[in-house]
Design a protein around this motif. Sequence first.
Motif, PDB file in Angstrom:
ATOM      1  N   HIS A  26       0.816  -1.214   0.000  1.00  0.00           N
ATOM      2  CA  HIS A  26       0.000   0.000   0.000  1.00  0.00           C
ATOM      3  C   HIS A  26       0.848   1.262   0.000  1.00  0.00           C
ATOM      4  O   HIS A  26       0.345   2.346  -0.225  1.00  0.00           O
ATOM      5  CB  HIS A  26      -0.940   0.000   1.204  1.00  0.00           C
ATOM      6  CG  HIS A  26      -0.251   0.280   2.501  1.00  0.00           C
ATOM      7  ND1 HIS A  26       0.433  -0.686   3.189  1.00  0.00           N
ATOM      8  CD2 HIS A  26      -0.124   1.413   3.215  1.00  0.00           C
ATOM      9  CE1 HIS A  26       0.949  -0.162   4.289  1.00  0.00           C
ATOM     10  NE2 HIS A  26       0.628   1.108   4.328  1.00  0.00           N
TER      11      HIS A  26
ATOM     12  N   ARG B 219      -3.175   9.572  23.785  1.00  0.00           N
ATOM     13  CA  ARG B 219      -4.366  10.125  23.152  1.00  0.00           C
ATOM     14  C   ARG B 219      -5.546   9.182  23.370  1.00  0.00           C
ATOM     15  O   ARG B 219      -6.659   9.603  23.656  1.00  0.00           O
ATOM     16  CB  ARG B 219      -4.088  10.298  21.664  1.00  0.00           C
ATOM     17  CG  ARG B 219      -5.008  11.273  21.012  1.00  0.00           C
ATOM     18  CD  ARG B 219      -4.405  11.854  19.759  1.00  0.00           C
ATOM     19  NE  ARG B 219      -3.877  10.836  18.891  1.00  0.00           N
ATOM     20  CZ  ARG B 219      -2.646  10.838  18.415  1.00  0.00           C
ATOM     21  NH1 ARG B 219      -1.824  11.804  18.718  1.00  0.00           N
ATOM     22  NH2 ARG B 219      -2.237   9.874  17.614  1.00  0.00           N
TER      23      ARG B 219
ATOM     24  N   ARG C  81      -3.517   6.399  14.561  1.00  0.00           N
ATOM     25  CA  ARG C  81      -3.788   7.829  14.555  1.00  0.00           C
ATOM     26  C   ARG C  81      -4.464   8.217  15.849  1.00  0.00           C
ATOM     27  O   ARG C  81      -5.203   7.460  16.427  1.00  0.00           O
ATOM     28  CB  ARG C  81      -4.672   8.190  13.374  1.00  0.00           C
ATOM     29  CG  ARG C  81      -3.853   8.351  12.105  1.00  0.00           C
ATOM     30  CD  ARG C  81      -4.602   9.150  11.074  1.00  0.00           C
ATOM     31  NE  ARG C  81      -5.694   8.388  10.473  1.00  0.00           N
ATOM     32  CZ  ARG C  81      -6.952   8.732  10.582  1.00  0.00           C
ATOM     33  NH1 ARG C  81      -7.281   9.792  11.283  1.00  0.00           N
ATOM     34  NH2 ARG C  81      -7.881   8.028  10.004  1.00  0.00           N
TER      35      ARG C  81
ATOM     36  N   ARG D 137      -3.837  15.300   7.298  1.00  0.00           N
ATOM     37  CA  ARG D 137      -3.300  15.275   5.961  1.00  0.00           C
ATOM     38  C   ARG D 137      -4.224  16.017   5.020  1.00  0.00           C
ATOM     39  O   ARG D 137      -5.434  15.972   5.167  1.00  0.00           O
ATOM     40  CB  ARG D 137      -3.124  13.831   5.507  1.00  0.00           C
ATOM     41  CG  ARG D 137      -1.680  13.397   5.660  1.00  0.00           C
ATOM     42  CD  ARG D 137      -1.585  11.934   5.430  1.00  0.00           C
ATOM     43  NE  ARG D 137      -2.550  11.261   6.298  1.00  0.00           N
ATOM     44  CZ  ARG D 137      -2.694   9.954   6.298  1.00  0.00           C
ATOM     45  NH1 ARG D 137      -1.997   9.211   5.476  1.00  0.00           N
ATOM     46  NH2 ARG D 137      -3.557   9.391   7.129  1.00  0.00           N
TER      47      ARG D 137
ATOM     48  N   GLY E 108      -7.757  12.829   9.059  1.00  0.00           N
ATOM     49  CA  GLY E 108      -7.002  12.712  10.304  1.00  0.00           C
ATOM     50  C   GLY E 108      -7.177  13.976  11.115  1.00  0.00           C
ATOM     51  O   GLY E 108      -8.054  14.802  10.879  1.00  0.00           O
TER      52      GLY E 108
ATOM     53  N   SER F 277      -3.156  14.930  16.048  1.00  0.00           N
ATOM     54  CA  SER F 277      -2.295  14.146  15.189  1.00  0.00           C
ATOM     55  C   SER F 277      -2.227  14.942  13.897  1.00  0.00           C
ATOM     56  O   SER F 277      -3.094  15.760  13.615  1.00  0.00           O
ATOM     57  CB  SER F 277      -2.905  12.774  14.927  1.00  0.00           C
ATOM     58  OG  SER F 277      -4.141  12.941  14.306  1.00  0.00           O
TER      59      SER F 277
ATOM     60  N   LEU G 146      -6.115  15.549  20.116  1.00  0.00           N
ATOM     61  CA  LEU G 146      -4.794  15.931  20.586  1.00  0.00           C
ATOM     62  C   LEU G 146      -3.829  16.127  19.418  1.00  0.00           C
ATOM     63  O   LEU G 146      -2.631  15.877  19.515  1.00  0.00           O
ATOM     64  CB  LEU G 146      -4.251  14.878  21.546  1.00  0.00           C
ATOM     65  CG  LEU G 146      -4.938  14.914  22.905  1.00  0.00           C
ATOM     66  CD1 LEU G 146      -4.588  13.684  23.708  1.00  0.00           C
ATOM     67  CD2 LEU G 146      -4.543  16.158  23.677  1.00  0.00           C
TER      68      LEU G 146
END
Lengths: 509, 562, 325, 275
Positions: free
Chosen positions: B172, C10, C325, B316, B307, B313, B311
């Motif tokens: 992938h 998280r 994520r 994108r 995304g 991350s 907190l």
Amino acid sequence: QGAAEKGGTLIMVVQPEPPTLASYQSTAGPVGQVASKIFEGLLEYDFNLKPIPGLAKSWAVSPDGKTVTFSLQEGVKFHDGKPFTSEDVKFSILDVLKKVHPRGVNTFRAVTDVKTPDPLTAIFELSEPAPYMLMAMSSYESPMLPKHVYGNGNITNHPRANTPVGTGPFKFVEWQRGQVIRLDRNKDYHKAGLPHLDRIVARFIADGGTRAATLETGEAQIAGFSAVLPVDVKRLKTLPHLGVTSKGYEMQSPLIMLDFNTTKPPFDNVKVRQAVAYAIDRKFVLDNIWFGFGRPSTGPISSNFKANGLYTADVMNYDVPNRIEIANKLLDEAGKPRGANGVRFEIVHDLTPYGDEWRRFGEYVQQQLGKLGIKVTLRYEDVPTWLRRIYTNYDFQLNSGWIQTLADPAIGVHRLFHSNMIKPGTVFVNDSRWSSKETDELMTQAAVEVNPEKRAALYHEFQKKVVEASPVAFMLELDFTTVYNKKLHNFLVSPLGLYSSFDQAWLAK
Amino acid sequence: MNKAARLSNLDPLAASPPVEALLRIDGLTVDLPAQADRRHAVQGVDLTLSRDEILCIVGESGSGKSVMSRSVLGLFPSRHVQPSAGRILFNGEDLLTASPERLRELRGNRIAMIFQEPMTALNPVIKIGQQIDEVMKVHTQEDRAVRRARVLEMLTAVNLPDPARVLDAYPHQLSGGQRQRAMIAMALVLEPDILIADEPTTALDVTTQAQILALIREVQAKRRMGVMFITHDFGVVAEIADRIMVMRHGKVVEHGLAEAILESPKDPYTRALLAAVPSIVPAARRNFDGAPTVLRVNGVSKIFRSGGGLLGSKARQVHALKSVNFAIRRGETLGIVGESGSGKSTLARCVIRLLQADEGEIRVDEVDIASLSGLKLRSMRRRIQMVFQDPYGSLNPRRTVGQLIAEGPMVHGVGRDVAWARMVELLELVGLDKRAAERFPHEFSGGQRQRVGLARALALEPDILVADEPVSALDVSVQDQVLRLLSDIRERLGLTVLFITHDLRVASQVCDSVAVMRYGEIVEMGAVDQIYSDPQHAYTKELLNAVPGRQWSLGRAAMATE
Amino acid sequence: MHPGVLYGLRRVAHAAPTILFIVCLNFALLQLAPGDAADVLAGEAGSATPEYMAQLRQNFGLDQPKYIQLLVYLKQMLSFDLGFSHRYGMPVTDLIMSRLWPTLILMVPVFIIAVGAGALAGSIAARNLNSWKDNLISTASILAYATPVFWAGLMLIVLFSVKLGWFPVSGMEQVTAFHVGTARILDIAHHLILPVLTLTMFYLALYARLMRASVLEQSSMDYVVTARAKGLTERQIARRHVMRNALLPVVTMAGVQAGAVLGGSVVVETVFAWPGLGLLAYESLFARDLNLLLGIFFVSACLVVAVNLIVDLVYSMLDPRIELR
Amino acid sequence: MNDMLRRFFRHRPAVVGLLLLMAVLGAAMFAPTLYPTNPFALVGKPFQAPGGEYLFGTDMLGRDVLAGVLYGARTTLLIGLVATLIATFVGVSVGGLAGYFGGNIDAVLMRLTEMFQTIPFFLFAILLVAVLTPTIQSVVMAVAIVSWPPMARLVRGEFITMRNREFTQACVSMGMGHARIIFVHILPNTLSSIIVTGSLMVATAILTESGLSFLGLSDANTMSWGFIIGSGRSVLRTAWWVCAFPGIAIMLTVMAINLVGDGLNDALNPRLRTL
Ligand SMILES: Nc1ncnc2c1ncn2[C@@H]1O[C@H](COP(=O)(O)OP(=O)(O)OP(=O)(O)O)[C@@H](O)[C@H]1O
Ligand SMILES: Nc1ncnc2c1ncn2[C@@H]1O[C@H](COP(=O)(O)OP(=O)(O)OP(=O)(O)O)[C@@H](O)[C@H]1O
Ligand SMILES: [Mg+2]
Ligand SMILES: [Mg+2]
Ligand code: NI
């Protein structure tokens, strides 16, 4: 029997796991079974329900009945090595039992003071005679606690509640929650050469079938208070290595009954109550639900009290062959005719939530009353809900209940029938809210009567009246059973049975 | 077999002595299970393949190309599809009767295979390097280090950038073209005698496709392999084939040298197939001067964010559309071309407001549709309709074709009877029998389904039709039918069409003007003949050059005009 | 900071509202239940005076309005203090900790065996589709799944403990012995066999069936054909290619179930007198030991969160397409 | 449709399951005809072994175990079905809304689902039944409440897939309302997975009910298999038959439902056709 052998570990099945070991504030059965090995009382009892020396080597009641003097054994030490003195007696009675013990509050109500002229003498001063008090001095009812331990801090929430310190033959060692409590031999026990056993382990097993199996395989040696279900007892009885006894419960005398709510229709009508009392075939219930461990009961006082003459069988008899016929007639008379569908009226029947037998009992009652044209719906709730419903809200019609009538009717029976025991929010008291001047008077007199014959006469009268009025329908005198391994000897030395200290018990190798 | 071909000295069976044939298939017949719509997947197929040559196998979908080629490796699609006659001789050894052990020895070692779908053909959870290494592990006794060096060497050989990274990458993490290269590396790692490639470029965009084709040719020449190459794309065939075999309904209809078949096909089916291949030379241009502008797109941008949580991350972003502008006049057809991922579908979805553009305006008859909502939006929707790419996915499998078509008007308040009558008309218009109304989508062929989709869009009598790759899932011959139908209807109803495709041949036939997209931008826009003949932007040039078989196409067109 | 650590943090932050919700929901539910801890204690004692009961209620803080009780509880919880169990007369944390180990000792092996053996059985069945092996595994697993757990437990006790005498009837260890060290471990293992067997049967069946379906699905994937074309044997394909992919849904399922499993199994603990959390929760419910029950729900919710985190990590290890994520 | 039935009936275990299930249904339907008095009636001597006057024997009160098993089929099926219906309804609503609308609605609903999934399943059922008092209704409620989250997740997944399918987008672009898209277009397409999951949920519901009954948390006025086992459990060693027959009945029913569920799965899932 032969000579006692020393050593060995006794495994005792206790059901359910005790919530606490503070036997000075909980009278729950499992607590007593364990704590009675750790704490001792001033007196013990023989099989005639007569007091014998315990921590007190002798005692005397003044002629007016208002002063009781106890002389204590010499050289008794608590498990922590400190001596046991009359100060501890005073502390235990006045500061603990009279205040926080559920029954002690009543038992010692009359005690105004405990004098301690010397370390080995305790003098109880009473405001009025209390003949029943001397029946309640066992370690189970009234444990003696070390003042130097329990005197510090809040007694209702004491840090040593679950690591108890007493004078008994066994010392507390550890409690693995959900599994076992371990008690080890007290080497400094005041009775020379006792106890025989090295260790007692109390085991907790939630499932009835499994409890039976542990005895069957020899993993445990004793289980009392019907921890082994009646049906299994019947089976285990036939095994060569096991014994079964109903002795040792003479001071419990449990009674099974059906409580009516006498303040609301339909059970405010005595004929309706009597009809129900007639309808139930006590023999059937005894044989098929409690598997024969007991006797049909005749009234509020157990036939165990035959010994001291308080019991009489000379009361109205509901156990007749044509019971259904009579009951139907009574209901007709009470003005409760059958409707088109054959139903006279509908009721909800609450079941005691303490096990399967009670459900079977309820199902049986449902069927029997159905024969009378009473349509019964069963209600089975958990313990707290049920307690609330019955003893606080009185939101019920017919309730199956049981009660331990204990060492004396004044302690165990009055609470169910005296009108001053209608106390919303207090459990196991007069839930049928029956009140009658006549019986109130009889109970009040009997409570303070010191002459045994007169006392017996008062109670005979009382029994007649209550049985006829039938505020509760008396069903069975239940026999608790103890199943034990035949290697275990000498455990049954008093009417307290498993509530006694096991100091003389021994195991054959 | 075609008689003319047999007589011709080009016939390899006649011309080449058997020893030279690496692979020779004699009368192969593969049975289908009892309930299938025909008895044999492959029936009486003969072929030979020798070193140094590329044999292309073409034919319509379902003609048995895959089954035939996989038979060589003994890879039958199920227990119920098994050979019943014939021989497959590899260096004289019959593979059909070979033991499973022997077959395993040959697979990946002497005979290797590349599959169409590079994503699913690779195991998603195993590193590329390991998957290639595995071939050596089962067939050789080399130790790890040697094998690793060899894998690296192969990855380099197929022109993968940064082979060391690819070695430890998962499928992938590579693009489609890179995955396909990895597949090729895997097939070639033991230098097989025969390479079977089953539609290895169908899933790729034109530029990538061109690179892969070049690669296969190059390696084939270097290692002197025999390649059996399966495709349905004549452009590709023209690009690489030495010889061609045409299949239909499990049988070989024609067989011969590439030039011969491409120039002068003998069989009527082959001829029909070739005729259906759209020309790269644009059709005659129509004139729209003075027609009013129906759809105007001004500075439309769209960014996809994914995304990014509580907190923080890292979110994108994909900048799918960057300030796109164009306008279409009434009756005009604007083509949007560009390779995969360039933002074509995003643009289409913004125009019909399946997506809300982040910036810019989309005006239909000067009304900005972005400002509409609720009922107004819903009634505006009927004016712009879309024909979707996937004829399988765009029709609800649980509704009858009649329901599907009549539903749109009914939603907009047209009475049931009227809607039904219109539905019957439309079925006729798109060339379907009116009994089709009772049937469910799965009872139709792909081309028929695409017609149903078209009828559904037309049922609302839209002014603008947005067609997002309406023919890319179809066979050339079917594609041809649908395209003809589309232009016919466009003329008749005076539709304005936004036509999205990545196929430059198709665009050249359908569109009046084209816009070339790349990375979310329109890099060049203009009349179709002008763009095709004189591209200005470097990317447009690159794209046009990458069209497979371009020279052949141009030659054909020239011949046709002669 | 390491991305994994960040991810973990998280997730924990994410879980906090969930856990709060669970505590509040259960608190509210328990308020619907009539009767309180004082009633129960009095009931167990067999008698009590009104004064005594009032005193109890005051001690337990039951005389306060409900919302104050909840706030007090939540405040305690924030400082990781789960309060005091009035019925057992000890801090809830200690009580839970003393019961958590038995639960883990029972449930962790059950879980590992069930997932491991289940996956194995499932893939054997799938690889030998419609053979006697498949039929045997499929039939056995459907039967095991359909058999009520308590029933199976009772039957096993009758057979293996009472009739054959191979295993102890109940409990976690031979309490008389007070074994230490290896002897204790062996002893516990001996006691563990029947309850683990009982529970494993059920879960194993579940995973076997899931794995079978999963393997079948994966076997029809293109990459299997690729592997075959490489010349791998069927066994190699199954082991190296299919297994890992097929395990993914199994891991997901395990994650979903782990929570329920870690809460203990009331039924099996009842049958085998296993001193686990499930039984404790059950008893505390009927004793209206609010603090204790909420504490258990709290702890098991935390365990679920932890297990889900682990499962996600495992999943991301198995499936490189998943990014944390 | 016919094709589906054919596929179902080709599957031998599924047919066996279906027959078993029909037998259970038959028992439930004909119980009152076979035993006009109620199943709690004390008809004979207690503890009669099976095979004598009473085919399945009598229990400790002299009730006919066979009558109990027949009547119990009604309750057990009722609980299984009603609980499943409720759970399916809730699960489909929550999952459908979350999957269809996405965004914040999805986030909120899925958090809620997650929360319910974090609670230990059986303990929570016990809590609910104890709090609501053990009646048929509360058992149904409890089983439903603990069963809906997996359904919600499944349906959400399906809805997201369907929502992204081109046919749904075609609906949107034709100007259809949400309700029409959801009920006419998406729901019918997810029905097969809902049915399969639902059928297995019935099995789980039955097992849960029997577990609750075993712990004494069953309706005292209704005959169910769990009830008989719960009551027979204390006499397991002396009268095995009281537990055995309803136990076998549960086992067979759950098995039947699973087999039928598997069959449906194969029949409704065209992807698995070739397997
Ligand atoms: N697993 C299978 N079971 C039954 N029939 C199959 C199976 N695989 C293929 N077939 C049938 O075999 C025939 C040939 O199929 P094949 O896949 O070889 O076609 P193809 O020429 O490769 O088509 P495409 O261009 O679409 O890939 C078709 O009729 C197809 O339906
Ligand atoms: N829903 C989405 N979320 C995030 N990114 C998206 C989404 N839809 C598309 N993209 C991205 O936006 C870019 C443009 O995609 P789009 O589908 O418009 O391309 P395309 O030109 O239609 O390609 P193709 O020819 O493959 O259909 C791509 O990089 C794609 O990955
Ligand atoms: Mg193919
Ligand atoms: Mg696109
Ligand atoms: Ni199948």
